[in-house]
Scaffold this active site. Structure first.
Site, PDB file in Angstrom:
ATOM      1  N   GLU A 186      15.308   8.467  14.688  1.00  0.00           N
ATOM      2  CA  GLU A 186      16.187   8.199  13.536  1.00  0.00           C
ATOM      3  C   GLU A 186      17.018   6.934  13.750  1.00  0.00           C
ATOM      4  O   GLU A 186      17.042   6.367  14.845  1.00  0.00           O
ATOM      5  CB  GLU A 186      17.109   9.399  13.281  1.00  0.00           C
ATOM      6  N   LYS A 212      24.314   5.474   4.940  1.00  0.00           N
ATOM      7  CA  LYS A 212      23.854   6.645   5.687  1.00  0.00           C
ATOM      8  C   LYS A 212      22.913   7.394   4.765  1.00  0.00           C
ATOM      9  O   LYS A 212      23.316   7.855   3.700  1.00  0.00           O
ATOM     10  CB  LYS A 212      25.074   7.500   6.080  1.00  0.00           C
ATOM     11  N   VAL A 221      18.789  12.773  10.226  1.00  0.00           N
ATOM     12  CA  VAL A 221      17.712  13.685  10.602  1.00  0.00           C
ATOM     13  C   VAL A 221      16.913  14.061   9.345  1.00  0.00           C
ATOM     14  O   VAL A 221      15.675  13.979   9.325  1.00  0.00           O
ATOM     15  CB  VAL A 221      18.266  14.940  11.306  1.00  0.00           C
ATOM     16  N   LYS A 263      26.474  19.408  18.175  1.00  0.00           N
ATOM     17  CA  LYS A 263      27.803  19.356  18.782  1.00  0.00           C
ATOM     18  C   LYS A 263      28.617  20.517  18.257  1.00  0.00           C
ATOM     19  O   LYS A 263      28.462  20.934  17.116  1.00  0.00           O
ATOM     20  CB  LYS A 263      28.505  18.061  18.383  1.00  0.00           C
TER      21      LYS A 263
HETATM   22  N1  PSU Z   1      25.167  14.540  15.313  1.00  0.00           N
HETATM   23  C1  PSU Z   1      25.283  13.771  16.406  1.00  0.00           C
HETATM   24  N2  PSU Z   1      24.999  12.440  16.317  1.00  0.00           N
HETATM   25  C2  PSU Z   1      24.582  11.864  15.137  1.00  0.00           C
HETATM   26  C3  PSU Z   1      24.445  12.715  13.981  1.00  0.00           C
HETATM   27  C4  PSU Z   1      24.746  14.031  14.122  1.00  0.00           C
HETATM   28  O1  PSU Z   1      25.662  14.273  17.459  1.00  0.00           O
HETATM   29  O2  PSU Z   1      24.339  10.648  15.091  1.00  0.00           O
HETATM   30  C5  PSU Z   1      23.945  12.121  12.685  1.00  0.00           C
HETATM   31  C6  PSU Z   1      22.458  12.479  12.473  1.00  0.00           C
HETATM   32  O3  PSU Z   1      21.804  11.390  11.846  1.00  0.00           O
HETATM   33  C7  PSU Z   1      22.529  13.652  11.501  1.00  0.00           C
HETATM   34  C8  PSU Z   1      23.738  13.299  10.658  1.00  0.00           C
HETATM   35  O4  PSU Z   1      21.356  13.825  10.720  1.00  0.00           O
HETATM   36  O5  PSU Z   1      24.657  12.707  11.586  1.00  0.00           O
HETATM   37  C9  PSU Z   1      24.349  14.500   9.977  1.00  0.00           C
HETATM   38  O6  PSU Z   1      25.312  14.090   9.057  1.00  0.00           O
HETATM   39  P1  PSU Z   1      25.869  15.124   7.947  1.00  0.00           P
HETATM   40  O7  PSU Z   1      26.726  16.106   8.704  1.00  0.00           O
HETATM   41  O8  PSU Z   1      26.654  14.286   6.991  1.00  0.00           O
HETATM   42  O9  PSU Z   1      24.655  15.773   7.350  1.00  0.00           O
END
Ligand code: PSU
Ligand code: MN
Length: 305
Positions: free
Chosen positions: A25, A88, A108, A159
């Protein structure tokens, strides 16, 4: 619209010849890590995939064209773009970025969509999105995508800025199996433990490849999650990681940070609070996940006879 997706010649050749390919990604590059660590890490991850015998295909949108596999120049360009200049890009954002000719980094979810269109079955990253702590209606589109797109995602869990029990519940609802690679416990990104059980433990690339094959044989459309603990030498213990994350989450709530901005904000804050130690863990697990995904991709190709 024939210029919508451009596949790098190395990736196209590997797919054509049925050699192993691993998608990567780009949101982790533009929104997950600071420059220059983001570029070094992206390069190291591609290198780990190559060393594992597979071809890396980093996915991003550049000037409105989806690229499957970036050149060194494109990777460096993305890593250096100033904050706020790259969209994003989750599933919903893909048509917007294309129509407007934008630069966009796939999450992702966004990467899974493109990997599937390109015919790539495996994808490696660090952490997936999930259900945000204290915000049970902020459910990452990553979880929905895993429920509808047949791509296997190799990661280190999520996380604990996320509510991990709720995240597992939503994965279950969406029909997504969670495999522990060499572990029975869901890894929590910086730490190897979470106290939560995975659905099944598998210890070899061949076992995971067999699960992917079985899903394909059934014609199921959902993705699968393979969770790999951060390498021991870079790991935080659970309490340590928890303290950092509790502080960052409380600060984000106090500052009213929400929606797509929440994950990047929390990642940056945790990194500041740990004075770079979290960055070391992040780099170590990304490389390791690239290597594990490459091994699974190799096993998958061998079973594909
Ligand atoms: N978690 C991490 N590092 C990251 C991301 C998530 O530890 O870089 C990124 C990934 O690209 C994931 C996105 O798909 O954040 C999720 O964002 P949201 O919670 O807005 O869906
Ligand atoms: Mn989110």
């Amino acid at each position: 619209m024939h210029n919508t997706i451009r596949t790098h010649p190395h990736v196209a050749a590997a797919l054509q010849e049925r050699r192993p390919v691993v998608a990567l990604e780009s949101t982790v590059i533009t929104h997950g890590l600071p420059y220059p660590a983001n570029l070094e890490t992206a390069q190291a991850m591609e290198e780990a995939v190559r060393a594992g015998g597979a071809v890396p295909a980093t996915i991003a949108v550049i000037a409105g064209t989806i690229h499957v596999g970036l050149t060194e120049e494109q990777l460096a360009y993305l890593a250096r773009r100033p904050e706020g200049s790259v969209r994003k890009c989750s599933r919903r954002d893909l048509p917007l970025a294309l129509a407007r000719g934008e630069d966009a980094a796939t999450t992702v979810a966004g990467t899974m969509v493109v990997a599937h269109l390109a015919g790539i079955a495996l994808f490696a990253t660090g952490g997936i999105g999930g259900v945000h702590r204290g915000h049970p209606f902020d459910v990452s589109a990553d979880l929905t995508e895993l429920g509808r797109t047949p791509v296997t995602v190799v990661c280190s869990g999520a996380k604990s800025i996320l509510d991990l029990p709720l995240t597992l519940e939503v994965l279950e609802t969406n029909g997504v199996p969670v495999i522990g690679y060499g572990t029975s416990e869901l890894p929590a990104f910086f730490s190897r433990q979470s106290g939560l059980a995975v659905d099944v433990r598998m210890d070899t690339p061949e076992e995971v490849a067999a699960a992917i094959r079985a899903r394909q044989a059934l014609g199921l459309e959902n993705g699968m999650l393979v969770t790999v603990p951060v390498p021991e030498e870079a790991a935080f213990d659970e309490q340590e990681a928890e303290a950092l994350i509790a502080q960052a989450t409380a600060e984000a709530d106090a500052a009213g940070i929400q929606g797509p901005a929440a994950t990047p904000w929390l990642l940056r804050r945790v990194s500041e609070l740990s004075e770079g130690r979290s960055l070391r863990a992040n780099v170590a697990l990304l490389r390791n996940n690239g290597a594990v995904a490459a091994a699974i991709a190799g096993a998958l190709v061998k079973q594909d006879i």
